[in-house]
Design a protein around this motif. Structure first.
Motif, PDB file in Angstrom:
ATOM      1  N   VAL A   1       0.826  -1.063   0.108  1.00 27.41           N
ATOM      2  CA  VAL A   1       0.099   0.092  -0.127  1.00 27.41           C
ATOM      3  C   VAL A   1       0.856   1.370  -0.092  1.00 27.41           C
ATOM      4  O   VAL A   1       1.846   1.382   0.793  1.00 27.41           O
ATOM      5  N   VAL A   2       0.545   2.175  -1.046  1.00 31.15           N
ATOM      6  CA  VAL A   2       1.361   3.366  -1.023  1.00 31.15           C
ATOM      7  C   VAL A   2       0.446   4.567  -1.064  1.00 31.15           C
ATOM      8  O   VAL A   2      -0.516   4.596  -2.088  1.00 31.15           O
ATOM      9  N   GLU A   3       0.171   5.333   0.014  1.00 27.00           N
ATOM     10  CA  GLU A   3      -0.770   6.270   0.182  1.00 27.00           C
ATOM     11  C   GLU A   3      -2.356   5.988  -0.106  1.00 27.00           C
ATOM     12  O   GLU A   3      -3.185   6.615  -1.041  1.00 27.00           O
ATOM     13  N   GLY A   4      -2.587   4.963   0.585  1.00 21.73           N
ATOM     14  CA  GLY A   4      -4.195   4.444   0.332  1.00 21.73           C
ATOM     15  C   GLY A   4      -4.553   3.547  -1.079  1.00 21.73           C
ATOM     16  O   GLY A   4      -5.463   3.356  -1.280  1.00 21.73           O
ATOM     17  N   VAL A   5      -3.368   3.388  -1.954  1.00 27.04           N
ATOM     18  CA  VAL A   5      -3.501   2.901  -3.010  1.00 27.04           C
ATOM     19  C   VAL A   5      -2.700   1.310  -3.066  1.00 27.04           C
ATOM     20  O   VAL A   5      -1.339   1.277  -2.692  1.00 27.04           O
TER      21      VAL A   5
ATOM     22  N   ALA B   1      -4.693  -1.958   7.663  1.00 25.54           N
ATOM     23  CA  ALA B   1      -5.430  -0.339   7.426  1.00 25.54           C
ATOM     24  C   ALA B   1      -6.616  -0.159   7.548  1.00 25.54           C
ATOM     25  O   ALA B   1      -7.370  -1.219   7.782  1.00 25.54           O
TER      26      ALA B   1
ATOM     27  N   LEU C   1      -9.220   0.624   0.578  1.00 25.89           N
ATOM     28  CA  LEU C   1      -8.009   0.667  -0.263  1.00 25.89           C
ATOM     29  C   LEU C   1      -8.316   0.732  -1.779  1.00 25.89           C
ATOM     30  O   LEU C   1      -9.172   0.142  -2.047  1.00 25.89           O
ATOM     31  N   ASP C   2      -7.725   1.566  -2.527  1.00 24.17           N
ATOM     32  CA  ASP C   2      -7.877   1.764  -3.838  1.00 24.17           C
ATOM     33  C   ASP C   2      -7.187   0.546  -4.665  1.00 24.17           C
ATOM     34  O   ASP C   2      -6.048   0.552  -4.530  1.00 24.17           O
TER      35      ASP C   2
END
Length: 100
Positions: free
Chosen positions: A36-40, A78, A82-83
């Protein structure tokens, strides 16, 4: 004798991981690592990105199962959603015979 967490794969012992979609344990090299990078959710094809990782078979079916089971927030620890759009686009590019 088989060690816990490893599987004889060819001539060498290989680490095992569990797919978050279908929950099947298999050799790490057959799964796609996700981060996960910034919610993606980003596919980590080289296995070098920092952070907590999760594994998924590189198939749209396992992605669908993971989304339906809400497995990604648990796997990444998290909160919230998540996107998965980047991951879905990556898997569609890998799937043969699909028209975009």
């Amino acid at each position: 004798m088989r060690r816990q967490g490893k599987l004889e794969y060819g001539c060498q012992a290989a680490p095992l991981r569990t797919c978050v979609g279908c929950r099947v344990r298999t050799v790490k090299s057959e799964l796609l690592r996700l981060v996960v990078v910034e919610g993606v959710i980003v596919p980590d094809t080289r296995g070098r990105l920092p952070g907590r990782g999760a594994s998924l078979h590189p198939s749209p079916r396992c992605l669908e199962l993971a989304e339906r089971r809400r497995a990604f927030p648990r796997a990444f620890r998290a909160e919230g959603s998540l996107d998965t759009s980047l991951l879905q686009a990556h898997l569609e590019g890998l799937t043969p015979g699909r028209s975009g």
